[in-house]
Scaffold this active site. Structure first.
Site, PDB file in Angstrom:
ATOM      1  CG  LEU A   6      -1.823  -0.883   1.357  1.00  0.00           C
ATOM      2  CD1 LEU A   6      -2.592  -0.834   2.260  1.00  0.00           C
ATOM      3  CD2 LEU A   6      -3.257  -0.425   0.276  1.00  0.00           C
ATOM      4  CE1 TYR A  43      -1.214  -5.186  12.383  1.00  0.00           C
ATOM      5  CE2 TYR A  43      -3.373  -6.144  11.728  1.00  0.00           C
ATOM      6  CZ  TYR A  43      -2.434  -4.731  11.837  1.00  0.00           C
ATOM      7  OH  TYR A  43      -2.816  -4.773  10.252  1.00  0.00           O
ATOM      8  CE  LYS A 103      -2.458  -1.510  11.701  1.00  0.00           C
ATOM      9  NZ  LYS A 103      -1.732  -0.159  11.102  1.00  0.00           N
ATOM     10  CB  ALA A 113      -5.097  -3.469   0.123  1.00  0.00           C
ATOM     11  CG  HIS A 139     -12.586  35.520   4.114  1.00  0.00           C
ATOM     12  ND1 HIS A 139     -13.814  35.941   3.227  1.00  0.00           N
ATOM     13  CD2 HIS A 139     -12.204  35.494   5.210  1.00  0.00           C
ATOM     14  CE1 HIS A 139     -14.474  35.804   4.529  1.00  0.00           C
ATOM     15  NE2 HIS A 139     -14.107  35.306   5.945  1.00  0.00           N
TER      16      HIS A 139
END
Length: 736
Positions: A19, A162, A166, A194, A515
């Site tokens: 990734l 893990y 996460k 993935a 602006h």
């Protein structure tokens, strides 16, 4: 139009493959300068090599892109960010992607297995992001991606270490989204599926091959783009599919009785109701989460025994983040504003004054014998009370500040503003009401010089998407806009703004990047930075001051406007003005497009010094216009009270030189009262016909109404007995 990252500097951690590599290539392809970070370790965190990062950098450069490699551990976050600063001079985007696995069943997880995962995933993301944070704050732009996992969201056997890391990253991202919002720093979390070195250890080979990293990268690029306003989101993504996650909570059940201990049996007996997700709520903030708990306390105390869930109103308030009962009446912290003639002059320049016009010199030169401060400068010290973050401290106003719009503004001066000194402003939440599509917050601000009240402002703030909390639709406390007369304007002034008008006006204290920063304006859907609404407000007010008050700031009393559409710097403002007594109705347009930018607006003026109704004709030469204008204002303020006292409709025909020149109807019978000029659709209970001169004699007490009637100067049709109530209208409520 394709998304470009030209000029942006992006750091991707763990970018040597999978990734991370795909992110780095995609950012570079669209113009970003990329820092490709990879320690070169294996999937368990062992070893080190520069080969992976170097290979990706070579790929980027071969395609004409800009990239440098970094081989440091994410635990050396400062070094990673320094690489970006050394190579490209800034840091705009951080993608926290680096990760390793040390999968063990919980019973077999060692201290090393646990600690190493936390250090790389959670602590590493913290250290890299912290190193970039102040750079992003200073430049008022930053985009951060945290990489979570389905294991963190749902749990997964053998991944306790893990999973904890996460989900910890998601919690970190939520807080960064809140703290970074006002600096235009957005932080979002993705949970990608993935094919990578990590997933190939837990997925079948054919599935890994089909879940390509290029099916994840487009989401990351969008979340990191200037135009994307998403902040604090959590997204699952894979195989070309993207889904957003949010929390859902059951309505719950109150199992406690007043003055009785709570017991586990009550929990058991109502377990089905506690877990029933029918009509579930979706809290998005900690304030929304706590709202139901807080409401339970009051219900238990007031009702003794409470079943079911908190009330629907409380639930609606919790969902919208708005709770008027808590917010209304709350005072914001006082703010002080110290200024000199420099700020007065800078403001005058900011609203378009120029030495090209000799009449402007009294507002631009501190040595001028009549040096003065423009009246609308009165919004500047008061806006600090709102812009310094005071609203965020108000209970019951848990709002998304990216959805806040300035809807209307009212300013009233009690004396001319000083040209230097120290002013203190005290702001109060006057009211909150529900427009369905949004919430309106009325903020009343009193500004003092010492103990003396100098001016009053009412900010009407519209919060998009915050409605639907079940509140009232209108507020009697709001200063209402007033439509202009249905006739051609008495005067029109056209004034050009410059390309730098917004850049100049912002120096008076409104630092909103909308602006000045094109990328920030693009996020709001604008092609370029827009002019401040209060700048157009200042233009229109000074047009009235010059046209009808000879630029005398002591004549200025009040101004009310509704902001309708934006103005682009460089466009011309066309102010149309209608004079009715001492009130000047105004409407402001963009000359080039015809778009109305200020509506329902008016400026109230004081009568010129030394003038009197006898020698100052008002509106078509009729002195009586003054009285009716004042009656109209009093009806707006005290209409309901007058209707109770009078309960009648009065018609007036004002003549001059024997001819009827004006018609007025005072309706003190219907609703909260009203004043109409011109023909009236309804029927008056009594109608008076009198000359303009004799009317003024009666009002000023110089002519007795009965004598006027018997002498023929005052003619009456209809219920003549109602004429006895004239005194209530003219004597008490038409003081000049």
């Amino acid at each position: 139009m394709s998304l470009s990252f030209e000029g942006r500097v992006v750091l991707v951690t763990g970018a040597g493959g999978g990734l991370g590599r795909e992110y780095a290539l995609a950012f570079a392809e669209r113009g970003a300068s990329v820092i490709v970070n990879d320690l070169g370790a294996d999937t368990k965190g062992g070893g080190k090599s520069s080969a992976a990062a170097d290979k990706v950098v070579e790929e980027i450069r071969a395609k004409g892109g800009k990239a440098v490699a970094n081989y440091d551990s994410v635990e050396d976050g400062e070094k990673l960010i320094q690489s970006a600063l050394d190579a490209f001079g800034r840091i705009d985007v951080v993608v926290n992607n680096a990760g390793i696995l040390r999968d063990r069943s919980f019973a077999r997880t060692s201290d090393m297995d646990w600690d190493l995962i936390q250090r790389v995933h959670l602590r590493g993301s913290f250290l890299v992001t912290r190193a970039a944070w102040n750079h992003m704050k200073n430049q008022k732009f930053g985009r951060i991606i945290m990489t979570a996992s389905a294991a963190g969201i749902y749990g997964n056997f053998g991944q306790a270490n893990y999973s904890a890391a996460k989900l910890g990253m998601f919690g970190l991202a939520n807080t960064l989204a809140i703290e970074g919002r006002k600096y235009n720093i957005h932080c979002n979390t993705i949970a990608p599926v993935a094919g990578s070195r990590l997933t190939e250890t837990v997925m079948p080979p054919d599935l890994v091959a089909s879940l390509k990293p290029e099916y994840v990268a487009p989401l990351v690029l969008w979340l990191c783009h200037d135009q994307c306003q998403e902040n604090g989101g959590l997204f699952e993504v894979g195989a070309g599919w993207i889904g957003k996650l949010r929390w859902e909570r059951s309505q719950g059940y109150i199992v406690r009785h007043k003055n009785q201990p709570m017991n586990p049996e009550a929990v058991r007996d109502h377990w089905d109701k506690i877990c029933d997700f029918t009509n579930a709520t979706k809290p998005a903030t900690i304030q929304e989460s706590l709202q139901s708990v807080v409401s339970v306390l009051s219900q238990v105390e007031s009702e003794g025994e409470v079943g079911a869930s908190p009330t629907a109103a409380a639930s609606a308030a919790a969902t919208s983040g708005i709770n008027p009962a808590e917010a209304v009446g709350q005072k914001l912290p006082p703010s002080t504003f110290s200024f000199s003639h420099t700020q007065c002059i800078l403001y005058a320049l900011g609203v378009g004054m120029s030495t090209k016009d000799p009449d402007h010199l009294r507002f631009l030169y501190e040595g001028h014998p009549d040096f003065s401060c423009l009246p609308t400068f009165g919004v500047i010290p008061s806006q600090a009370a709102m812009m310094d973050g005071g609203l965020s401290s108000v209970p019951g106003l848990n709002i998304d500040y990216t959805q806040v719009l300035h809807g209307e503004q009212y300013l009233e001066l009690y004396k001319p503003l000083p040209t230097s000194g120290k002013l203190t402003s005290q702001a109060t939440i006057a009211d909150v009401f529900d427009k369905g599509s949004g919430a309106v917050i009325l903020l009343d601000v009193n500004t003092y010089s010492g103990d003396e009240l100098v001016c009053f402002n009412q900010f009407s703030v519209f919060v998009v998407g915050a409605g639907g909390f079940g509140g009232k639709r209108t507020s009697e406390k709001a200063k209402a806009p007033v439509p202009p007369p249905q006739r051609a304007p008495d005067a029109v002034v056209i004034d050009s703004t410059t390309r730098d008008q917004a850049a100049l006006y912002r120096l008076s204290g409104d630092w909103n990047p909308l602006h000045i920063d094109p990328s920030f304006a693009a996020m709001g859907g604008f092609k370029a930075p827009i002019l401040h609404g209060l700048c157009s407000f200042g233009f229109a007010a000074r047009h009235v001051l010059k046209q009808f008050a000879d630029n005398d700031p002591s004549r200025f009393k009040a101004i009310k406007v509704r902001f309708v559409k934006p103005v682009m710097p460089g466009q011309s403002l066309q102010t149309e003005m209608w004079k009715e007594g001492n009130r000047i109705h105004i409407q402001c347009k963009v000359k080039e497009t015809g778009a109305v930018v200020l509506s329902g607006a008016y400026v109230d003026l004081h009568t010129a010094s030394g003038a009197s109704p006898e020698n100052v004709p008002q509106g078509g030469g009729l002195q009586s216009e003054l009285v009716f204008a004042e009656i109209g204002r009093r009806i707006k303020d005290l209409g309901s009270e007058l209707v109770k006292k009078v309960n009648a409709v009065f018609g007036w025909e004002i003549t001059k030189d024997g001819k009827t020149t004006a018609q007025w109807t005072i309706d003190l019978k219907n609703g909260s009262g009203s004043l109409h000029k011109g023909p009236y659709n309804g029927k008056a209970d009594v109608t008076f016909t009198v000359s303009d001169e004799d009317f003024m004699e009666v009002v000023q007490g110089k002519l007795n109404p009965q004598k006027a009637f018997f002498s023929g100067k005052l003619k009456v049709r209809g219920n003549i007995m109602l004429s006895q109530k004239l005194e209530v209208i003219l004597k008490d409520y038409a003081k000049l």
